[in-house]
Structures are given as structure tokens and as C-alpha cells.
Design an enzyme around this catalytic site. Structure first.
Site, PDB file in Angstrom:
ATOM      1  N   SER A   1       2.314  -0.726 -22.822  1.00 53.50           N
ATOM      2  CA  SER A   1       1.929   0.682 -22.661  1.00 53.50           C
ATOM      3  C   SER A   1       1.988   1.335 -24.031  1.00 53.50           C
ATOM      4  CB  SER A   1       2.907   1.393 -21.723  1.00 53.50           C
ATOM      5  OG  SER A   1       2.794   2.802 -21.868  1.00 53.50           O
TER       6      SER A   1
ATOM      7  N   TYR B   1      11.527   3.264 -19.002  1.00 51.79           N
ATOM      8  CA  TYR B   1      10.175   2.693 -18.888  1.00 51.79           C
ATOM      9  C   TYR B   1       9.629   2.382 -20.278  1.00 51.79           C
ATOM     10  CZ  TYR B   1       5.190   2.198 -17.849  1.00 51.79           C
ATOM     11  OH  TYR B   1       3.902   1.717 -17.757  1.00 51.79           O
TER      12      TYR B   1
HETATM   13  N1  LIG Z   1      -1.568   3.290 -14.941  1.00 53.01           N
HETATM   14  C1  LIG Z   1      -1.086   3.675 -16.114  1.00 53.01           C
HETATM   15  O1  LIG Z   1      -1.147   4.864 -16.502  1.00 53.01           O
HETATM   16  C2  LIG Z   1      -0.458   2.641 -17.012  1.00 53.01           C
HETATM   17  C3  LIG Z   1      -0.281   2.997 -18.357  1.00 53.01           C
HETATM   18  C4  LIG Z   1       0.317   2.067 -19.202  1.00 53.01           C
HETATM   19  C5  LIG Z   1       0.701   0.843 -18.721  1.00 53.01           C
HETATM   20  N2  LIG Z   1       0.518   0.525 -17.408  1.00 53.01           N
HETATM   21  C6  LIG Z   1       0.989  -0.792 -16.946  1.00 53.01           C
HETATM   22  O2  LIG Z   1      -0.071  -1.491 -16.328  1.00 53.01           O
HETATM   23  C7  LIG Z   1       0.464  -2.429 -15.391  1.00 53.01           C
HETATM   24  C8  LIG Z   1      -0.274  -2.283 -14.075  1.00 53.01           C
HETATM   25  O3  LIG Z   1      -0.023  -0.995 -13.572  1.00 53.01           O
HETATM   26  P1  LIG Z   1      -1.027  -0.203 -12.634  1.00 53.01           P
HETATM   27  O4  LIG Z   1      -1.223   1.114 -13.255  1.00 53.01           O
HETATM   28  O5  LIG Z   1      -2.205  -1.034 -12.290  1.00 53.01           O
HETATM   29  O6  LIG Z   1      -0.052   0.012 -11.383  1.00 53.01           O
HETATM   30  P2  LIG Z   1      -0.298  -0.069  -9.803  1.00 53.01           P
HETATM   31  O7  LIG Z   1      -1.644   0.427  -9.451  1.00 53.01           O
HETATM   32  O8  LIG Z   1       0.900   0.585  -9.198  1.00 53.01           O
HETATM   33  O9  LIG Z   1      -0.251  -1.625  -9.536  1.00 53.01           O
HETATM   34  C9  LIG Z   1       0.946  -2.342  -9.767  1.00 53.01           C
HETATM   35  C10 LIG Z   1       0.756  -3.771  -9.304  1.00 53.01           C
HETATM   36  O10 LIG Z   1       2.004  -4.455  -9.511  1.00 53.01           O
HETATM   37  C11 LIG Z   1       2.426  -5.030  -8.266  1.00 53.01           C
HETATM   38  N3  LIG Z   1       3.878  -4.990  -8.148  1.00 53.01           N
HETATM   39  C12 LIG Z   1       4.677  -3.889  -8.133  1.00 53.01           C
HETATM   40  N4  LIG Z   1       5.945  -4.256  -7.945  1.00 53.01           N
HETATM   41  C13 LIG Z   1       5.943  -5.628  -7.827  1.00 53.01           C
HETATM   42  C14 LIG Z   1       6.950  -6.596  -7.595  1.00 53.01           C
HETATM   43  N5  LIG Z   1       8.235  -6.250  -7.430  1.00 53.01           N
HETATM   44  N6  LIG Z   1       6.585  -7.897  -7.537  1.00 53.01           N
HETATM   45  C15 LIG Z   1       5.298  -8.267  -7.687  1.00 53.01           C
HETATM   46  N7  LIG Z   1       4.298  -7.395  -7.901  1.00 53.01           N
HETATM   47  C16 LIG Z   1       4.625  -6.090  -7.962  1.00 53.01           C
HETATM   48  C17 LIG Z   1       1.771  -4.155  -7.193  1.00 53.01           C
HETATM   49  O11 LIG Z   1       1.559  -4.895  -5.988  1.00 53.01           O
HETATM   50  P3  LIG Z   1       2.530  -4.922  -4.695  1.00 53.01           P
HETATM   51  O12 LIG Z   1       2.982  -3.525  -4.434  1.00 53.01           O
HETATM   52  O13 LIG Z   1       1.619  -5.490  -3.648  1.00 53.01           O
HETATM   53  O14 LIG Z   1       3.635  -5.853  -5.034  1.00 53.01           O
HETATM   54  C18 LIG Z   1       0.424  -3.866  -7.825  1.00 53.01           C
HETATM   55  O15 LIG Z   1      -0.449  -4.932  -7.622  1.00 53.01           O
HETATM   56  C19 LIG Z   1       1.961  -2.134 -15.310  1.00 53.01           C
HETATM   57  O16 LIG Z   1       2.676  -3.075 -16.084  1.00 53.01           O
HETATM   58  C20 LIG Z   1       2.080  -0.748 -15.909  1.00 53.01           C
HETATM   59  O17 LIG Z   1       3.359  -0.506 -16.456  1.00 53.01           O
HETATM   60  C21 LIG Z   1      -0.064   1.403 -16.546  1.00 53.01           C
END
Ligand SMILES: NC(=O)c1ccc[n+]([C@@H]2O[C@H](COP(=O)([O-])OP(=O)(O)OC[C@H]3O[C@@H](n4cnc5c(N)ncnc54)[C@H](OP(=O)(O)O)[C@@H]3O)[C@@H](O)[C@H]2O)c1
Length: 270
Positions: free
Chosen positions: A143, A156
Site C-alpha cells: 500500500s 495497517y
Molecule cells: N482497497 C484499497 O484501498 C487498498 C489500498 C492499498 C492496498 N490494498 C491492499 O490490497 C489487497 C486487497 O484488498 P482489497 O481492497 O481488494 O480488499 P477486499 O475487497 O476486502 O478483498 C480482500 C480479499 O482478501 C480475502 N481475505 C480477507 N481475509 C482473509 C483471510 N483471513 N484469509 C484468506 N483470505 C482473506 C477476502 O476474501 P474472504 O473474505 O472470502 O476470505 C477478499 O478476497 C489487501 O492486501 C489490501 O491491504 C487495498
């Protein structure tokens, strides 16, 4: 084990939603077979079916809670045993809303298990397996908060600084191995993570928020361009290079046999 294709198999964690689900779509289009990992098996199966209908890729679903030792062991075993895997997207992650002193410590610990321990265990397992074959790609999703701990979320942002440090260190470790490691540093991206953590993405100006398709397409463009660190929002990559150069310029002075002059205290003050 999925039948071998020319590209091999991409294992994507957190593939049931958001950034991981878009990686699944794009990597399928690029000809990879897929192993989709998350907790919600129903969502994974729905995505697997829709990807299967859209193209010829073979898709396997692996249910695992990566915040647990048992869940991580399932995926580590897969990485060790499935010889077709050629790409890992270390993407599953969570955020916890609130200040360090206010947030639920149990949730913070779960976040560390998922954002740090799982990323480390999977990256290490993939690196060992890929290095033995002298090829493979690891994409670690960090991030921009890795570079901006002042903005929000001390724990985080700390987990994401870990992802960046781990990636940059592994790049050196694996430099001669034929294995590539890319860190992707998204800014605010419109996904479920905000609702799940109790945050509200709409508090941010719309000009700060990227759509998830654009984010993943840019990240893959960065990978194709050979970047080691991809920051999709950053207009001028030279800014990151200048930051890295300034950081590296500290290196010759980070460890000496005596304290710096400003820390010399008198005998009397001891
Ligand atoms: N969106 C943003 O603004 C942003 C910005 C910077 C970085 N990121 C990073 O991008 C990555 C993806 O995030 P996203 O925004 O796509 O989030 P998201 O839409 O909430 O998706 C998160 C994914 O991780 C899975 N997950 C959550 N807890 C888990 C667990 N305990 N075991 C296995 N899988 C798990 C969820 O599936 P299940 O619930 O089915 O397990 C889901 O598929 C993360 O590492 C996040 O920190 C996001």
C-alpha cells in the site's frame, strides 16, 4: 493438480473480491490456469464458474483462512507440491479502522497474521519452489501507506511497510535466481475493504480514489515494464527513485562504533 499450460498456474490469495478478483480475470485472459484462495468458498466458486465460462482456463478453488496457522499451511503445501504454479499474487489483506490505542487488539493481531505472517510464509514457499525451477513471479500487494505512516492506521501501515521491505530484500536475495518479485503499492481503491474495516472511502475526495480495474491493469503494466515497485497513482516515477536514493544515502552512516557527536554526554550527566 491443474494441467500444465505454457504460462503455468497463478495462485491468487484474496481472490473472492476486490483487487484479487480482478487479478484473477486479467491473469485468466493472459492464459494462466488459476488457483483462487480465500475463505468464502461460494464466492470463489462463482468466480471460478464465470471465468471458466469466459475462457479456456482451468480454475481450482482453495478455501483457507490465512490469518490462521492451519490456513497458511494448506496454501504453503499447495505451493510446495504443485509444480505448475509459476506466479503468486500475495494479495489477501485486511484493514482495521481506528487509532492504535483505540482499536481492538485482537483484530490488530489478526491483521498482522494475515497482512504479514501469511505474506511472508507464502512468499518464502513460492520463492523456494520458483528458485529451484529458475523461474517464477511473486507479486506482493502492499500500500502507499508503507511510505506514509503519518496519514492513518499505524498498525495497517506498519504491515504494508513490512511488505515493501520484504519485497525489496527478496529482490536482492533472488536477483540471480530467475525469480521476479514485484511490490504493488495501491492508493485508495474502491473495494469492499473500506466497508469491512468500518472505514468510509467516500470521506476521501473522489480524485484520490482509483477504480479496481484500472488499479490492476496499471499494476500489470508495471510488471510488464519490469518495475520492481509499482505505484499506480504516482505520476512521476523519478520521485520514488529520488526517495530511494535518499534512503540509500543513509546506509554508510547507519552503523558506527561510536555514537554521533550530538549524543556525547558528559561524565557528570551519566
Ligand atoms: N482497497 C484499497 O484501498 C487498498 C489500498 C492499498 C492496498 N490494498 C491492499 O490490497 C489487497 C486487497 O484488498 P482489497 O481492497 O481488494 O480488499 P477486499 O475487497 O476486502 O478483498 C480482500 C480479499 O482478501 C480475502 N481475505 C480477507 N481475509 C482473509 C483471510 N483471513 N484469509 C484468506 N483470505 C482473506 C477476502 O476474501 P474472504 O473474505 O472470502 O476470505 C477478499 O478476497 C489487501 O492486501 C489490501 O491491504 C487495498
Amino acid at each position: 493438480m491443474l494441467e500444465n499450460t505454457k504460462k503455468g498456474t497463478a495462485l491468487i490469495t484474496g481472490a473472492s473480491a476486490g483487487i484479487g478478483a480482478v487479478y484473477a480475470d486479467r491473469l485468466a485472459r493472459r492464459g494462466y490456469n488459476l488457483i483462487l484462495v480465500a475463505r468464502d468458498e461460494q464466492k470463489l466458486n462463482a468466480l471460478a464458474n464465470s471465468l471458466g465460462e469466459a475462457g479456456a482456463v482451468a480454475v481450482e478453488v482453495l478455501r483457507a483462512d490465512l490469518s490462521t496457522r492451519e490456513g497458511r499451511a494448506i496454501v504453503v503445501k499447495k505451493l510446495e507440491q504443485d509444480d505448475t504454479i509459476s506466479l503468486l499474487v500475495n494479495n489477501a489483506g485486511m484493514a482495521v479502522e481506528g487509532l492504535v490505542i483505540d482499536a481492538d487488539p485482537e483484530k490488530l493481531e489478526t491483521m498482522i497474521e494475515l497482512n504479514i505472517t501469511a505474506v511472508m510464509r507464502l512468499a518464502a514457499a513460492a520463492a523456494r519452489s520458483f528458485a529451484a525451477k529458475r523461474q517464477g513471479v511473486i507479486i506482493n500487494i502492499g500500500s502507499v501507506l508503507a511510505l506514509a505512516p503519518e496519514i492513518l492506521g499505524g498498525v495497517y501501515s506498519g504491515t504494508k511497510a513490512f511488505v515493501l521491505n520484504l519485497t525489496q530484500s527478496m529482490q536482492i536475495e533472488l536477483a540471480a535466481s530467475g525469480v521476479r518479485v514485484q511490490a504493488v503499492l495501491p492508493g485508495a481503491t474502491r473495494t469492499e475493504i473500506w466497508d469491512r474495516s468500518g472505514g468510509d472511502i467516500n470521506q476521501l475526495p473522489p480524485t484520490m480514489i482509483m477504480g479496481v480495474d484500472e488499479l490492476v491493469d496499471a499494476s500489470l503494466a508495471g510488471l510488464d515494464a519490469g518495475e520492481q515497485v509499482t505505484i499506480p497513482s504516482l505520476p512521476d516515477f523519478a520521485d520514488f527513485e529520488a526517495f530511494t536514493a535518499a534512503r540509500q544515502a543513509l546506509a554508510p552512516n547507519l552503523s558506527h562504533n561510536h555514537a554521533a557527536a550530538r549524543y556525547k554526554i558528559s561524565e557528570a550527566a551519566r
